[in-house]
Design an enzyme around this catalytic site. Structure first.
Site, mmCIF file in Angstrom:
data_model
loop_
_atom_site.group_PDB
_atom_site.id
_atom_site.type_symbol
_atom_site.label_atom_id
_atom_site.label_comp_id
_atom_site.label_asym_id
_atom_site.label_seq_id
_atom_site.Cartn_x
_atom_site.Cartn_y
_atom_site.Cartn_z
ATOM 1 N N SER A 217 0.958 -1.285 -0.011
ATOM 2 C CA SER A 217 0.064 0.019 -0.119
ATOM 3 C C SER A 217 0.757 1.239 0.027
ATOM 4 C CB SER A 217 -0.961 -0.023 1.298
ATOM 5 O OG SER A 217 -1.917 1.164 1.071
ATOM 6 N N THR A 218 0.883 2.166 1.186
ATOM 7 C CA THR A 218 1.512 3.054 0.789
ATOM 8 C C THR A 218 3.065 3.136 1.077
ATOM 9 O OG1 THR A 218 -0.177 4.275 2.447
ATOM 10 C CG2 THR A 218 1.930 5.624 2.334
ATOM 11 N N HIS B 122 -2.637 -1.186 -3.472
ATOM 12 C CA HIS B 122 -3.789 -0.352 -3.372
ATOM 13 C C HIS B 122 -3.529 0.928 -4.200
ATOM 14 C CE1 HIS B 122 -4.082 -1.944 0.980
ATOM 15 N NE2 HIS B 122 -4.600 -2.806 0.062
ATOM 16 N N MET C 252 -0.168 1.408 5.085
ATOM 17 C CA MET C 252 -0.682 1.671 6.343
ATOM 18 C C MET C 252 -1.805 0.664 6.604
ATOM 19 S SD MET C 252 -3.032 5.055 5.211
ATOM 20 C CE MET C 252 -3.892 5.199 3.725
ATOM 21 N N ASP D 136 -4.087 -4.892 5.975
ATOM 22 C CA ASP D 136 -4.653 -5.500 5.025
ATOM 23 C C ASP D 136 -3.390 -6.744 4.625
ATOM 24 O OD1 ASP D 136 -6.185 -6.587 2.821
ATOM 25 O OD2 ASP D 136 -5.504 -4.953 1.258
#
Length: 361
Positions: A180-181, A207, A301, A304
């Site tokens: 993600s991030t 993401h 973050m 998940d």
């Protein structure tokens, strides 16, 4: 927390400031272009900057390069949902931006509200990443606000992929990667160290919106020797190839006879993030024994992927969590480690080598 909002649109500045200022701990200032932003940074000293890409006087990429060179701090890019916007966003991530958020289309006053929760979350995550911001080596192209956008120097040659055993000797059937991030640079670091002789397929969920996953997959394919394909339709999974979940959807792994396939499925509200890492891994567990899976959880973050990858380890599979020291945001790997689901905690530049050992025998 001090946040500097940089955008040439007065309406965007007003709406973004309204969003972030509604958080009781956020103190916001605004700037109308890159040159104005550099002046505001000197006095306001923001903890996080949100930075538009397309601006007059000094564009976002030039401004970002100056920030990273002179006063490094977390930057979240605000990008248009276009192919050009996606390409510029990946350049920004290479220059040192922590993350990005895509502007919605349509009526600004209505549709901007849809990104407010995500914007607040990404600004908070970026603030937490502050101590890990690194000052990149940049090729400065002169001085002044009207210079061409700055690009990073060419990266040093990457080590050649290590030879690995052929597919019939591989100790697993599938590698799964979630991010993600901060994920784009981490995913790139892993995949560019692998080659087309990697003996099993790789499926990854990053993401990001649909427009960006297509551009990201194409970019990775051009840069490395491992083909990367966006999963826009049901696709057979072949060794030596990486398959990227399409943005704004989830990816589901299934079988057609003996053949593993992956296909896009509509996002499911039961999963907080899209493309969902947990849903990807859970679908793989339905058709592949856990001890024939290797799963990797990279920077991001939230949590998940932590629950499903813990199931992989519990069933005899192998799992890797990216180390805190090399994460932009240590949320997802931390969740996996705290759940007892990580076989290894590995620095990002060693994950590819660890994968080769796990898969090769």
């Amino acid at each position: 927390m001090r946040v500097l909002i940089v955008d040439d649109s007065a309406l965007m500045r007003r709406w973004l400031k309204e969003c972030l200022s509604s958080e009781p701990d956020m103190d916001c200032a605004v700037a109308r272009d890159g040159q104005d932003a550099l002046a505001k940074i000197a006095g306001f000293d923001p903890d996080v900057v949100t930075l538009d890409i397309n601006m007059p006087v000094m564009d976002g990429l030039s401004c970002l390069a100056r920030i990273m060179e002179d006063t490094p701090r977390p930057v979240v890019m605000v990008s248009s949902l276009t192919e050009a916007g996606a390409l510029a966003t990946f350049e920004a991530l290479e220059l040192g931006a922590v993350d990005f958020i895509a502007k919605p289309g349509g009526t600004v006053s209505q549709n901007l509200r849809t990104i407010f929760p995500d914007l607040v979350a990404k600004v908070r995550a970026a603030a937490g990443a502050r101590r890990r911001v690194r000052k990149p080596a940049l090729a400065l192209a002169g001085a002044g606000a009207d210079r061409a956008p700055i690009r990073p120097r060419a990266a040093a040659p990457r080590p050649a992929p290590r030879p690995v055993r052929r597919a019939d000797a591989a100790s697993c059937d599938l590698v799964l990667i979630g991010a993600s991030t901060g994920g784009p640079s981490a995913v790139e670091e892993v995949l560019l160290r692998l080659g087309p002789d990697f003996p099993v397929p790789i499926v990854l969920a990053q993401h990001m919106p649909k427009r960006f996953t297509k551009v990201f997959a194409e970019r990775l394919s051009r840069q490395g020797s491992l083909p990367v394909i966006e999963v826009s339709r049901t696709t057979e999974l072949m060794p030596g190839t990486a398959y990227m979940a399409q943005g704004d959807a989830d990816v589901q792994i299934s079988r057609r006879g003996a053949q593993l396939v992956a296909g896009p499925v509509p996002a499911d509200g039961r999963f907080a993030w899209t493309p969902s890492v947990d849903r990807m891994v859970a679908s793989a567990l339905d058709v592949v024994p856990a001890d024939r899976l290797v799963a990797v959880l990279l920077t991001g973050m939230g949590d998940d992927g932590a629950a499903s990858m813990s199931q992989v380890r519990a069933g005899g599979g192998r799992t890797i969590a990216q180390s805190e020291e090399t994460c932009a945001v240590f949320g997802m790997p931390r969740a996996l480690i705290e759940a007892g689901g990580a076989n290894r905690v590995v620095d990002i530049d060693r994950i590819a080598a660890t994968l080769i050992r796990f898969v090769g025998g």
